[in-house]
Scaffold this motif. Structure first.
Motif, PDB file in Angstrom:
ATOM      1  N   PHE A  51      -6.167   0.412   6.081  1.00 54.27           N
ATOM      2  CA  PHE A  51      -5.334  -0.638   5.345  1.00 54.27           C
ATOM      3  C   PHE A  51      -5.652  -2.172   6.073  1.00 54.27           C
ATOM      4  CE2 PHE A  51      -2.019   2.349   3.789  1.00 54.27           C
ATOM      5  CZ  PHE A  51      -2.848   2.901   3.344  1.00 54.27           C
ATOM      6  N   ILE A  90       3.604  -0.981   3.975  1.00 52.40           N
ATOM      7  CA  ILE A  90       3.225   0.475   3.989  1.00 52.40           C
ATOM      8  C   ILE A  90       4.299   1.068   3.471  1.00 52.40           C
ATOM      9  CG2 ILE A  90       1.862   1.886   4.906  1.00 52.40           C
ATOM     10  CD1 ILE A  90       0.362  -0.011   6.576  1.00 52.40           C
ATOM     11  N   GLU A 143       0.877  -1.047  -0.113  1.00 47.39           N
ATOM     12  CA  GLU A 143       0.052  -0.056  -0.038  1.00 47.39           C
ATOM     13  C   GLU A 143       0.820   1.405  -0.046  1.00 47.39           C
ATOM     14  OE1 GLU A 143      -3.354  -0.015   0.039  1.00 47.39           O
ATOM     15  OE2 GLU A 143      -3.632  -2.105   0.676  1.00 47.39           O
TER      16      GLU A 143
END
Length: 567
Positions: free
Chosen positions: A298, A304, A142
């Motif tokens: 998330f 991340i 992400e």
């Protein structure tokens, strides 16, 4: 192209006697493109050309020639075996070899099978279409974009430096989405309407409610091991932490620990007040809350990455924000910072215009674009169609001006009417030129002047004998996927926090492609007479130019530019 380089390097390693040297130099571009030499040879009418080569010095260092020999073309048994093996195995490569031999100067000259390369690459471009060039990277990542633009209350308040930051963010969002990354934004919904309309940047209508995130983070900060207790504060510390939250962190030891492992945080970061103003009227805690709000959405067990896009003068505050998130958040993130330069004006600008706003500058460029169109097309330049066309050209021109320079460099602009950007318009013109070509072809097919374009499997690509045709394929169409992938690598492979992203490369790629395309198109008659013996070459060139148009379209998409079908 990268796959070809790896295949050749693997063979060098397999047969070299000095394998440690190859290990050290692996992926250090010991395999070099020969296209500039090919162009020189072609202009001189020479037939012996190669596409990539290994310098003689590399071969000697790898142990392929005796130490007391100079490169006179002498081949060791190992080199002979390597050439034979490479030639045979290349039949199964994406880019098979046509020849592989040692030159009189001692370099290893390698020629790619152009016929098979044209067939394979152009077929791939046709099959993948709008997705060509977009290699799928990790699906379990992400990316959160945080753009430190600053608040603007009116359209006239947006500066050119702030506009540069917004366009960089938009460009990175398009790039990341193209390789199937999940991309999110955190920041203020302060984008003026004219920017949203002119540059196709989505406008957030309202800020999320981050009150719960703020309370959670405030509690975490108050309990942090880095917090400076009120009784230990100096008078300066008390003044620094005088606002509502009243939390001051001493992070000097944390910063030093991070610097020892290679993270280049500013050594001047000693203490951080969570109420210290970050982006204009928004303090660090509020900024952190907006980031945390997105992170909470998330899924678990994902990588991340937080990409901060900030100007040089805001870099210090963004590093403080980065450190705060690492200290107090439950989300483990890799933070990287794309730090961009300012947009400056030339000293020749008249007094009173030194601080021209982004909106004023856009209107100036639009006025210049309309004047240039009227000079070329006369009184026909009027109506909604022309208004839309001029708006697109102005947007493209401005994007190339602000994105066509390496991001860490400052940009100097001249606001005079003679100084309008030509790169963006030139690229748009060449794309429209191709669209016009194909429209004309289809009209003639409809009129039964030409037969329909045959399927690519029925095309004889051996008819493409011009060096310029191979150059366009080899320098632009073929390496395009690698260019896109390499541009994004620093986000995921750097220690950080500051990274060097070559965001200007897509603009440079399009400009260079347009120049070579324009030269080729100007001296090549593509749509000829419908004679039976001329049609095969015409069809072959049309398939090549279709691939060029697709690569240009995909590149413009990465810049969020809508091309014109005619100029």
């Amino acid at each position: 192209m990268d796959r070809l380089t790896q295949n050749i390097e693997n063979h060098l390693h397999l047969f070299a006697s000095n394998k440690p040297w190859i290990d050290i130099k692996y992926n250090k571009r010991i395999i070099r493109s020969n296209q500039n030499r090919n162009n020189e040879s072609f202009s001189q009418g020479l037939a012996n050309r190669c596409d990539v080569y290994v310098p003689g010095g590399v071969l000697r260092a790898a142990g392929f020639t005796e130490a007391d020999q100079t490169c006179k073309g002498d081949e060791t048994i190992e080199l002979i075996n390597m050439l034979s093996s490479m030639q045979e195995e290349s039949k199964n490569w994406i880019l098979p070899l046509d020849s592989c031999c040692l030159s009189p100067s001692g370099s290893l000259n390698i020629s790619i099978s152009r016929l098979q390369t044209f067939e394979k690459v152009l077929k791939i471009v046709q099959d993948e279409g709008d997705h060509y060039g977009y290699k799928t990277l990790s699906m379990n990542q992400e990316v959160l974009l945080h753009c430190a633009v600053g608040a603007t209350s009116q359209e006239s308040d947006m500066t050119l430096t702030q506009l540069r930051a917004l366009l960089l963010r938009d460009h990175m969002e398009m790039m990341l989405k193209s390789v199937r990354h999940s991309v999110h934004n955190a920041g203020q919904p302060n984008i003026p309407l004219w920017i949203s309309e002119a540059f196709l940047i989505s406008k957030h209508e309202q800020l999320p409610n981050v009150e719960n995130c703020t309370k959670k983070l405030q509690t975490s900060l108050e309990e942090s091991e880095f917090r400076v207790a009120p009784e230990n504060m100096t008078e300066e510390n008390k003044l620094q932490a005088s606002n509502a939250c009243n939390v001051l962190l001493n992070v000097s030891s944390y910063v030093e620990d991070q610097r020892t492992i290679g993270k280049n945080y500013s050594k001047n970061i000693k203490t951080i007040s969570v109420n210290e103003t970050g982006i204009e009227s928004v303090n660090l805690l509020q900024e952190l809350s907006m980031i945390e709000f997105v992170l909470d959405s998330f899924k678990e067990a994902v990588d991340i990455f937080v990409l901060h896009i900030t100007s040089h003068d805001r870099e210090y505050k963004q590093q403080c924000l980065d450190i705060l998130q690492r200290i107090c958040s439950q989300h483990k993130c890799q933070h990287v910072h794309l730090v961009h330069g300012h947009v400056q004006v030339e000293s020749s600008v008249p007094p009173g215009h030194m601080q021209i706003s982004a909106h004023e500058f856009f209107k100036l460029r639009s006025k210049q674009m309309r004047k240039a169109s009227e000079m070329k097309h006369g009184d026909t330049v009027q109506g909604e169609m022309w208004d839309a066309r001029i708006a697109r050209l102005t947007s493209a021109a401005l994007k190339f001006e602000l994105l066509g320079t390496s991001p860490h460099n400052n940009i100097k602009l001249n606001f005079g009417e003679e100084a309008e950007s030509r790169d963006g318009v030139f690229v748009m013109y060449n794309y429209a030129r191709l669209s016009t070509l194909f429209n004309k072809f289809e009209q003639r097919v409809h009129a039964q002047y030409y037969p329909p374009l045959p399927d690519i499997k029925d095309i004889d690509f051996s008819l493409l004998k011009e060096e310029a045709e191979w150059y366009i394929l080899f320098q632009y169409i073929l390496p395009y996927p690698d260019i896109v992938a390499e541009l994004l690598q620093p986000i995921f492979n750097s220690i950080g926090p500051r990274i060097q992203l070559q965001t200007h490369k897509i603009c440079a790629f399009l400009v260079n492609l347009s120049k070579d395309l324009s030269t080729y198109y100007s001296r090549t008659h593509v749509l000829g007479e419908p004679r039976q013996h001329l049609l095969p070459l015409m069809f072959t060139r049309l398939h090549l130019l279709k691939a060029v148009q697709q690569v240009m379209l995909n590149s413009l998409t990465l810049l969020n530019i809508q091309p014109l079908q005619q100029m």
